[in-house]
Design an enzyme around this catalytic site. Structure first.
Site, mmCIF file in Angstrom:
data_model
loop_
_atom_site.group_PDB
_atom_site.id
_atom_site.type_symbol
_atom_site.label_atom_id
_atom_site.label_comp_id
_atom_site.label_asym_id
_atom_site.label_seq_id
_atom_site.Cartn_x
_atom_site.Cartn_y
_atom_site.Cartn_z
ATOM 1 N NE ARG A 204 -3.768 0.435 2.225
ATOM 2 C CZ ARG A 204 -4.425 0.976 3.246
ATOM 3 N NH1 ARG A 204 -4.405 0.386 4.443
ATOM 4 N NH2 ARG A 204 -5.087 2.108 3.104
ATOM 5 C CB CYS B 44 -1.719 4.389 9.243
ATOM 6 S SG CYS B 44 -3.077 4.952 10.314
#
Length: 298
Positions: free
Chosen positions: A197, A256
């Site tokens: 990611r 995040c």
């Protein structure tokens, strides 16, 4: 007072000490949001309050009024953007009061997810000015392995308390502040998402793949050892210092996808003795919502 971690042995002693405390179960699953509470009902530490990430630890995405506009009061306005916007400190204090948590209590937070979700409540309590909060090292798994009892079903309702938030003990950073300091030595970004990611090879949750330019990558699970406990302080310190490569730990801003899984890195640095660091709670989900902000891949 426990302020970072508490062991199963220490929690057992706290339960028998007569001192005021409250335990929170923060188990959650992003892909199956209802499953966290189901798992709580199946087994939890006796007396634990369930803290739902979506409803207790996040704000609605804007609170519409009768005419469709967004309520602009401080209590109704989220404190961050992103997929899991922080509620205002006023709204958070209201929820804590509703479950009976008071300012004189030690808070113990846990989950079944490697401190991924209970870290959110740990940080939020610090942000509300409450220092006496610790994550149960190893979570419910460690508690059960140590022979700790569990309860099933709902717990009895708690009496209403009057929790009062105080001066924030942790720093919250906005997207505007991150953008202002982008590329400057005063800011070191650490992204807690999985490497694929971070590199932008896949993005299952947000509309844009990639990362904030210049960010370092430390997946949050790297703080946990094979035994399910946080790694020893010396090991965590060595790993973070290697990642930082001479950068000032005080310059670190954690993020995040939505400000949740960044917290094990915040906690890991504190366990390592590297001091307090900041949180960009809106994280990648807020950052990528504005196409004018830069992003990188690879």
């Amino acid at each position: 007072m426990y302020t970072t971690l508490i062991s199963t042995t220490q929690l057992q002693a706290l339960i028998g000490s007569g001192k005021p405390f409250m335990v929170f179960d923060c188990t959650f699953d992003l892909m199956q949001p209802a499953s966290g509470q189901q798992l709580y009902l199946q087994a939890h530490i006796p007396g634990a309050v369930y803290a739902n990430l979506d409803t207790a630890l996040s704000a609605p995405h804007g609170a519409p009024s009768s005419d469709g506009s967004v309520i602009a009061t401080d209590a109704g306005r989220p404190a961050s953007g992103g997929r899991h916007p922080l509620p205002s400190r006023e709204a958070f204090a209201t929820w804590l009061s509703s479950v009976g948590f008071s300012n004189d209590m030690q808070a113990v937070v846990y989950d079944r997810n490697g401190a991924n979700y209970c870290g959110r409540l740990w940080w939020m309590l610090k942000w509300a000015g409450h220092d006496a909060v610790a994550a149960l090292d190893g979570g419910l798994q460690a508690w059960q392995a140590a022979g700790g009892p569990v309860a099933t079903g709902e717990e009895a309702a708690h009496f209403q308390s009057n929790f009062a938030f105080g001066t924030p003990l942790r720093r919250l950073v906005s997207a505007e502040e991150v953008l202002k300091d982008l590329g400057r030595p005063a800011q070191t970004l650490i992204d807690a998402r999985a490497p694929a990611r971070f590199r932008g090879e896949t993005e299952p949750l947000d509309p844009v793949a990639g990362h904030i330019p210049g960010a370092l990558n430390r997946p949050f699970a790297q703080n946990i050892g094979a035994d399910g406990l946080f790694k020893p302080a010396d090991q965590l310190r060595q790993e973070f210092e290697t990642l930082l490569a001479g950068r000032d730990p005080a310059s670190v801003v954690h993020h995040c996808g939505s400000g949740v899984s960044a917290i094990p890195n915040v906690l890991g640095m504190e366990i390592a003795g590297l001091g307090q660091s900041a949180l960009f709670a809106g994280s990648w989900s807020e950052w990528c919502s504005d196409p004018s902000r830069p992003f990188a891949k690879g």
